[in-house]
Design a protein around this motif. Sequence first.
Motif, PDB file in Angstrom:
ATOM      1  N   ARG A 195       0.882  -1.170   0.000  1.00  0.00           N
ATOM      2  CA  ARG A 195       0.000   0.000   0.000  1.00  0.00           C
ATOM      3  C   ARG A 195       0.913   1.211   0.000  1.00  0.00           C
ATOM      4  O   ARG A 195       1.693   1.416   0.930  1.00  0.00           O
ATOM      5  N   ILE A 196       0.847   2.004  -1.070  1.00  0.00           N
ATOM      6  CA  ILE A 196       1.725   3.167  -1.232  1.00  0.00           C
ATOM      7  C   ILE A 196       0.848   4.400  -1.371  1.00  0.00           C
ATOM      8  O   ILE A 196      -0.007   4.460  -2.252  1.00  0.00           O
ATOM      9  N   GLU A 197       1.084   5.372  -0.498  1.00  0.00           N
ATOM     10  CA  GLU A 197       0.352   6.633  -0.594  1.00  0.00           C
ATOM     11  C   GLU A 197       1.339   7.760  -0.873  1.00  0.00           C
ATOM     12  O   GLU A 197       2.325   7.927  -0.147  1.00  0.00           O
ATOM     13  N   GLN A 198       1.055   8.513  -1.931  1.00  0.00           N
ATOM     14  CA  GLN A 198       1.906   9.643  -2.311  1.00  0.00           C
ATOM     15  C   GLN A 198       1.036  10.868  -2.523  1.00  0.00           C
ATOM     16  O   GLN A 198      -0.098  10.766  -2.974  1.00  0.00           O
ATOM     17  N   HIS A 199       1.600  12.027  -2.170  1.00  0.00           N
ATOM     18  CA  HIS A 199       0.884  13.287  -2.344  1.00  0.00           C
ATOM     19  C   HIS A 199       1.677  14.223  -3.238  1.00  0.00           C
ATOM     20  O   HIS A 199       2.904  14.297  -3.155  1.00  0.00           O
ATOM     21  N   PHE A 200       0.938  14.934  -4.067  1.00  0.00           N
ATOM     22  CA  PHE A 200       1.490  16.060  -4.815  1.00  0.00           C
ATOM     23  C   PHE A 200       0.987  17.309  -4.118  1.00  0.00           C
ATOM     24  O   PHE A 200      -0.219  17.453  -3.906  1.00  0.00           O
ATOM     25  N   ILE A 201       1.882  18.215  -3.771  1.00  0.00           N
ATOM     26  CA  ILE A 201       1.498  19.427  -3.058  1.00  0.00           C
ATOM     27  C   ILE A 201       1.806  20.617  -3.949  1.00  0.00           C
ATOM     28  O   ILE A 201       2.958  20.846  -4.337  1.00  0.00           O
ATOM     29  N   THR A 202       0.743  21.362  -4.282  1.00  0.00           N
ATOM     30  CA  THR A 202       0.884  22.522  -5.161  1.00  0.00           C
ATOM     31  C   THR A 202       0.772  23.800  -4.338  1.00  0.00           C
ATOM     32  O   THR A 202       0.341  23.777  -3.188  1.00  0.00           O
ATOM     33  N   HIS A 203       1.135  24.915  -4.953  1.00  0.00           N
ATOM     34  CA  HIS A 203       1.057  26.209  -4.268  1.00  0.00           C
ATOM     35  C   HIS A 203      -0.239  26.941  -4.576  1.00  0.00           C
ATOM     36  O   HIS A 203      -0.615  27.854  -3.863  1.00  0.00           O
ATOM     37  N   LYS A 204      -0.903  26.547  -5.667  1.00  0.00           N
ATOM     38  CA  LYS A 204      -2.113  27.261  -6.087  1.00  0.00           C
ATOM     39  C   LYS A 204      -3.219  26.274  -6.427  1.00  0.00           C
ATOM     40  O   LYS A 204      -2.958  25.155  -6.881  1.00  0.00           O
ATOM     41  N   GLN A 205      -4.446  26.726  -6.254  1.00  0.00           N
ATOM     42  CA  GLN A 205      -5.606  25.914  -6.606  1.00  0.00           C
ATOM     43  C   GLN A 205      -5.634  25.626  -8.110  1.00  0.00           C
ATOM     44  O   GLN A 205      -6.012  24.535  -8.536  1.00  0.00           O
ATOM     45  N   SER A 206      -5.193  26.580  -8.917  1.00  0.00           N
ATOM     46  CA  SER A 206      -5.190  26.386 -10.369  1.00  0.00           C
ATOM     47  C   SER A 206      -4.231  25.249 -10.772  1.00  0.00           C
ATOM     48  O   SER A 206      -4.523  24.489 -11.695  1.00  0.00           O
ATOM     49  N   GLN A 207      -3.103  25.133 -10.072  1.00  0.00           N
ATOM     50  CA  GLN A 207      -2.159  24.049 -10.341  1.00  0.00           C
ATOM     51  C   GLN A 207      -2.786  22.700  -9.965  1.00  0.00           C
ATOM     52  O   GLN A 207      -2.616  21.702 -10.657  1.00  0.00           O
ATOM     53  N   ARG A 208      -3.527  22.697  -8.879  1.00  0.00           N
ATOM     54  CA  ARG A 208      -4.205  21.481  -8.433  1.00  0.00           C
ATOM     55  C   ARG A 208      -5.200  21.015  -9.494  1.00  0.00           C
ATOM     56  O   ARG A 208      -5.275  19.830  -9.811  1.00  0.00           O
ATOM     57  N   LYS A 209      -5.933  21.962 -10.062  1.00  0.00           N
ATOM     58  CA  LYS A 209      -6.926  21.618 -11.080  1.00  0.00           C
ATOM     59  C   LYS A 209      -6.266  20.989 -12.306  1.00  0.00           C
ATOM     60  O   LYS A 209      -6.810  20.065 -12.911  1.00  0.00           O
ATOM     61  N   ILE A 210      -5.092  21.486 -12.680  1.00  0.00           N
ATOM     62  CA  ILE A 210      -4.368  20.930 -13.821  1.00  0.00           C
ATOM     63  C   ILE A 210      -4.002  19.467 -13.545  1.00  0.00           C
ATOM     64  O   ILE A 210      -4.175  18.595 -14.392  1.00  0.00           O
ATOM     65  N   LEU A 211      -3.499  19.207 -12.344  1.00  0.00           N
ATOM     66  CA  LEU A 211      -3.056  17.852 -12.014  1.00  0.00           C
ATOM     67  C   LEU A 211      -4.216  16.876 -11.868  1.00  0.00           C
ATOM     68  O   LEU A 211      -4.122  15.716 -12.266  1.00  0.00           O
ATOM     69  N   VAL A 212      -5.318  17.340 -11.287  1.00  0.00           N
ATOM     70  CA  VAL A 212      -6.457  16.456 -11.054  1.00  0.00           C
ATOM     71  C   VAL A 212      -7.189  16.166 -12.361  1.00  0.00           C
ATOM     72  O   VAL A 212      -7.581  15.035 -12.630  1.00  0.00           O
ATOM     73  N   GLY A 213      -7.376  17.172 -13.187  1.00  0.00           N
ATOM     74  CA  GLY A 213      -8.115  16.994 -14.434  1.00  0.00           C
ATOM     75  C   GLY A 213      -9.611  17.006 -14.182  1.00  0.00           C
ATOM     76  O   GLY A 213     -10.075  17.111 -13.046  1.00  0.00           O
ATOM     77  N   LYS A 214     -10.362  16.868 -15.254  1.00  0.00           N
ATOM     78  CA  LYS A 214     -11.821  16.909 -15.143  1.00  0.00           C
ATOM     79  C   LYS A 214     -12.313  15.642 -14.430  1.00  0.00           C
ATOM     80  O   LYS A 214     -12.051  14.525 -14.877  1.00  0.00           O
ATOM     81  N   ASN A 215     -12.994  15.843 -13.320  1.00  0.00           N
ATOM     82  CA  ASN A 215     -13.524  14.740 -12.497  1.00  0.00           C
ATOM     83  C   ASN A 215     -12.443  13.738 -12.081  1.00  0.00           C
ATOM     84  O   ASN A 215     -12.714  12.545 -11.949  1.00  0.00           O
ATOM     85  N   GLY A 216     -11.215  14.212 -11.914  1.00  0.00           N
ATOM     86  CA  GLY A 216     -10.126  13.334 -11.470  1.00  0.00           C
ATOM     87  C   GLY A 216      -9.558  12.442 -12.554  1.00  0.00           C
ATOM     88  O   GLY A 216      -8.812  11.496 -12.262  1.00  0.00           O
ATOM     89  N   SER A 217      -9.876  12.739 -13.814  1.00  0.00           N
ATOM     90  CA  SER A 217      -9.458  11.847 -14.904  1.00  0.00           C
ATOM     91  C   SER A 217      -7.939  11.797 -15.077  1.00  0.00           C
ATOM     92  O   SER A 217      -7.369  10.728 -15.306  1.00  0.00           O
ATOM     93  N   LYS A 218      -7.264  12.942 -14.950  1.00  0.00           N
ATOM     94  CA  LYS A 218      -5.825  12.975 -15.204  1.00  0.00           C
ATOM     95  C   LYS A 218      -5.053  12.240 -14.106  1.00  0.00           C
ATOM     96  O   LYS A 218      -4.218  11.377 -14.388  1.00  0.00           O
ATOM     97  N   ILE A 219      -5.350  12.556 -12.853  1.00  0.00           N
ATOM     98  CA  ILE A 219      -4.650  11.885 -11.751  1.00  0.00           C
ATOM     99  C   ILE A 219      -5.023  10.406 -11.725  1.00  0.00           C
ATOM    100  O   ILE A 219      -4.207   9.554 -11.359  1.00  0.00           O
ATOM    101  N   GLY A 220      -6.237  10.089 -12.165  1.00  0.00           N
ATOM    102  CA  GLY A 220      -6.662   8.695 -12.240  1.00  0.00           C
ATOM    103  C   GLY A 220      -5.852   7.903 -13.251  1.00  0.00           C
ATOM    104  O   GLY A 220      -5.395   6.786 -12.975  1.00  0.00           O
ATOM    105  N   ARG A 221      -5.652   8.477 -14.438  1.00  0.00           N
ATOM    106  CA  ARG A 221      -4.842   7.817 -15.474  1.00  0.00           C
ATOM    107  C   ARG A 221      -3.400   7.655 -15.006  1.00  0.00           C
ATOM    108  O   ARG A 221      -2.776   6.613 -15.235  1.00  0.00           O
ATOM    109  N   ILE A 222      -2.884   8.697 -14.379  1.00  0.00           N
ATOM    110  CA  ILE A 222      -1.511   8.635 -13.860  1.00  0.00           C
ATOM    111  C   ILE A 222      -1.399   7.487 -12.870  1.00  0.00           C
ATOM    112  O   ILE A 222      -0.459   6.691 -12.921  1.00  0.00           O
TER     113      ILE A 222
END
Length: 159
Positions: free
Chosen positions: A107-134
């Motif tokens: 069980r591996i848990e990793q976090h990406f920590i951004t400085h801005k909400q806009s950066q978070r949105k880029i990483l997460v993608g629409k409905n979590g699709s981008k982070i999900g694919r990653i």
Amino acid sequence: MVKEMVQKSWEFGFIGGLRRVVPFIQFQASSQQIKQKEVAREIREIKKHAVKRPWDEDPFAMSEEVMKNISLEVVRERLLDHVHQEIPYEIEHRLIDWKELRDGSLRIEQHFITHKQSQRKILVGKNGSKIGRIGVEANEELRSVFKRNVHLILQVRVK
């Protein structure tokens, strides 16, 4: 100069149990072939005094620390594959949790920590699709590398 170095070594106790000191010298030969012969001679001399014994660790076994670093690198690589130039370099990537479960899986848990909400949105993608694919792609690669099931949990947070 070599004498001074040996004397200092004795003072600090670095050479305590050694029978002989073989100083490494700077070769000032003009030809590469002569340098190689000199190096080979020195290596033979060192090998004469080496003690043969079994390895302390299996050279083919992966330590937990190496596995943690591999997991971070694999996830980071997948992130860069999907986000391309949009990813800011100041994003922090942390390993939060690493557990070996009873069934042998990880069980591996990793976090990406951004400085801005806009950066978070880029990483997460629409409905979590981008982070999900990653996560899916990284999970597949980690399973093949570690030869066991992996439960990969990725989160994106704002600092």
